[in-house]
Design a protein around this motif. Sequence first.
Motif, PDB file in Angstrom:
ATOM      1  N   PHE A  17       0.958  -0.931   0.795  1.00 41.86           N
ATOM      2  CA  PHE A  17       0.058   0.091   0.033  1.00 41.86           C
ATOM      3  C   PHE A  17       1.016   1.043   0.415  1.00 41.86           C
ATOM      4  O   PHE A  17       2.272   1.343   0.918  1.00 41.86           O
ATOM      5  CB  PHE A  17      -0.959   0.032   1.212  1.00 41.86           C
ATOM      6  CG  PHE A  17      -1.999  -1.103   1.728  1.00 41.86           C
ATOM      7  CD1 PHE A  17      -2.660  -1.488   0.925  1.00 41.86           C
ATOM      8  CD2 PHE A  17      -1.633  -2.357   2.373  1.00 41.86           C
ATOM      9  CE1 PHE A  17      -3.420  -2.607   1.107  1.00 41.86           C
ATOM     10  CE2 PHE A  17      -1.342  -3.300   2.442  1.00 41.86           C
ATOM     11  CZ  PHE A  17      -2.969  -3.066   1.860  1.00 41.86           C
TER      12      PHE A  17
ATOM     13  N   ILE B  32      -8.525   0.195   4.069  1.00 40.13           N
ATOM     14  CA  ILE B  32      -8.453  -1.221   3.033  1.00 40.13           C
ATOM     15  C   ILE B  32      -8.543  -1.916   4.397  1.00 40.13           C
ATOM     16  O   ILE B  32      -8.575  -2.029   5.227  1.00 40.13           O
ATOM     17  CB  ILE B  32      -6.632  -0.895   3.223  1.00 40.13           C
ATOM     18  CG1 ILE B  32      -6.600  -2.260   2.341  1.00 40.13           C
ATOM     19  CG2 ILE B  32      -5.826  -0.976   3.961  1.00 40.13           C
ATOM     20  CD1 ILE B  32      -6.656  -3.181   1.143  1.00 40.13           C
TER      21      ILE B  32
ATOM     22  N   THR C 252      -5.917   2.388  -1.108  1.00 38.89           N
ATOM     23  CA  THR C 252      -6.345   2.525  -0.135  1.00 38.89           C
ATOM     24  C   THR C 252      -7.651   2.621   0.307  1.00 38.89           C
ATOM     25  O   THR C 252      -8.343   2.729   1.665  1.00 38.89           O
ATOM     26  CB  THR C 252      -5.326   2.943   1.394  1.00 38.89           C
ATOM     27  OG1 THR C 252      -5.141   4.298   0.529  1.00 38.89           O
ATOM     28  CG2 THR C 252      -3.776   2.808   1.369  1.00 38.89           C
TER      29      THR C 252
ATOM     30  N   LYS D 123       0.664   5.381   1.134  1.00 36.22           N
ATOM     31  CA  LYS D 123      -0.356   5.836   2.158  1.00 36.22           C
ATOM     32  C   LYS D 123       0.251   7.515   3.201  1.00 36.22           C
ATOM     33  O   LYS D 123       1.713   7.201   3.177  1.00 36.22           O
ATOM     34  CB  LYS D 123      -0.492   4.791   3.437  1.00 36.22           C
ATOM     35  CG  LYS D 123      -2.193   5.103   4.026  1.00 36.22           C
ATOM     36  CD  LYS D 123      -2.261   4.240   5.095  1.00 36.22           C
ATOM     37  CE  LYS D 123      -3.675   3.910   5.856  1.00 36.22           C
ATOM     38  NZ  LYS D 123      -4.946   3.729   4.998  1.00 36.22           N
TER      39      LYS D 123
END
Length: 618
Positions: free
Chosen positions: A103, A112, A198, A105
Amino acid sequence: MPLSPIDPQSPMVSAGPRGRHALEMRVREIEEENRTLRRQLSQSQRGHAHKPPHVRHSNQSRTYSTEEGTGDNEGQRSGAPGNSTDCAQHPPVDKCEVRHQQFTKKKLNTWIVIKDQQRRNPLHFHFITDSIAQQILASLFHTWMVPAVRVDFYDADELKSEVSWIPNKHYSGIYGLMKLVLTKTLPSALERVIVLDTDITFATDIAELWAVFHKFKGQQVLGVVENQSDWYLGNLWKNHRPWPALGRGFNTGVILLLLDRLRKLKWEQMWRLTAERELMSMLSTSLADQDIFNAVFKQNPFLVYQLPCFWNVQLSDHTRSEKCYKDVSDLKVIHWNSPKKLRVKNKHVEFFRNLYLTFLEYDGNLLRRELFGCPSEADHNSENLQKKLSELDEDDPCYEFRRERFTVHRTHLYFLHYELEPASDSTDVTLVAQLSMDRKSVVQLDMANTKKALIVPAFETLRYRLSFPKSKAELLTQLDMGTLFTFRYHVWTKGHAPTNFAKWRTATTPYRVQWEADFEPYVVVRRNCPEYDRRFVGFGWNKVAHIMELDAQEYEFVVLPNAYMIHMPHAPSFDITKFRSNKQYRVCLKTLKEEFQQNMSRRYGFAALKYMTAENNS
């Protein structure tokens, strides 16, 4: 388990008997679902294997060849009915094979959701984050203590130079471009990874998606789902000019990456040359990494394995996602890829929203069970917790209360980055609510060397909009006008009566009050004070028990003359609804109160008799 959706717009905010009844019924449904899930997990712990009830098996499995050499497409093309797959035909995923998810982020207002009650595989998360997001996520996973889950972080600041040269108009900013550099960022020993945005909700075991890697053939190295809007067709509005793409293009919210093969194909050089060439005419990207990925696919279609569209149902503007599935029960992954997120337009959006909210209501402690037969790194805190929990009787009607005494709750931090410089006189105060106070009291009352609990008098209003009083005089005026009331004056006077509001009106210096039964004021205390008793979770007796413990340890209760707080009206919580509607809840609370008082007697002896006497007389 069949998912019973929560309606976020009615039970939580509706008033009157009908709305309250709906909320009570939903609370009971959630409790029953959690009890059932615990029983299922308990059975699996004992070696009784069972098929996950939400996975649907079908004998319908079709293969289609796709245009321009993108490989075989499992499932149906856009507009075709159904998305059923024959799970038995998937190459098996080792029960203990680690699945890697990556991911990118920065902000934490996206999500998520992988609440995988039937998970049989370890998970390894790879997060590209800034430093603040790393602190927040590291704390979350550390306190959550989910077994067979490993988390690694990669500093986004160190990667910015790799993509900062690309002009980008997408709302995700520079972080939306970092998927391009995963072959350099992730460990060289890592061969494959599932890349997820996400804003993804999984409605199935992610192991099903991991199994799709076995379907890659030839030079296929990336698994993606076709884009479900007309963006790359260039017909959304006049003069709309998108980046080049194969047909409708592909969405990069879900990507299966064979990293080892990509490295051999010199992926870094491939995407950079493509981006430099296209930017000469396009000037900037509109959809961040997705534009560049699609331009590469246009020139190298052999790289792509096209995933069935149920692996990335896109709820963006102008979406055609409804043609991707015949029934919502066929969905695997829901992608909220519009800036509007939960407010997106789709005829099934209520189902998707309720699915997301239902996941949020599930008991996260269920994920702390060890995977059967899968070794993981020893965590002594987790082991001790599991030992204590295993000694509890899950059939005890008060099990949830007793479990809370040992449960370590996952902590999701929210904070602004600030470098604290501690005061030299040790008078720092940590505020645990939305309030402020004058610290001269802290110094004058010698809080550092004495056992005192400073009481902040509490008031409330029935108005949703209130001009907050800026002084004690202004507060007293509102009190006299009936705009404010002393806290819980109408329903539970005993809780704050010992504060002596009549004396507070004219007080100019702190004054001492005595403990009385059911006293539950808001207090400021030293950090090393007794903690709340964890068995009192939800509604009822948490503050009462804490104040009783402070009194037993001979804390003085001192009312601050110029500090105050105001409680604002809000919808009833799930816990107070359970207290009001569930007789067993009230029975358990009474049982726990009696156990707490017995514990007090054992700890404090004769001095604790006054608590039992006061309770019996109240």
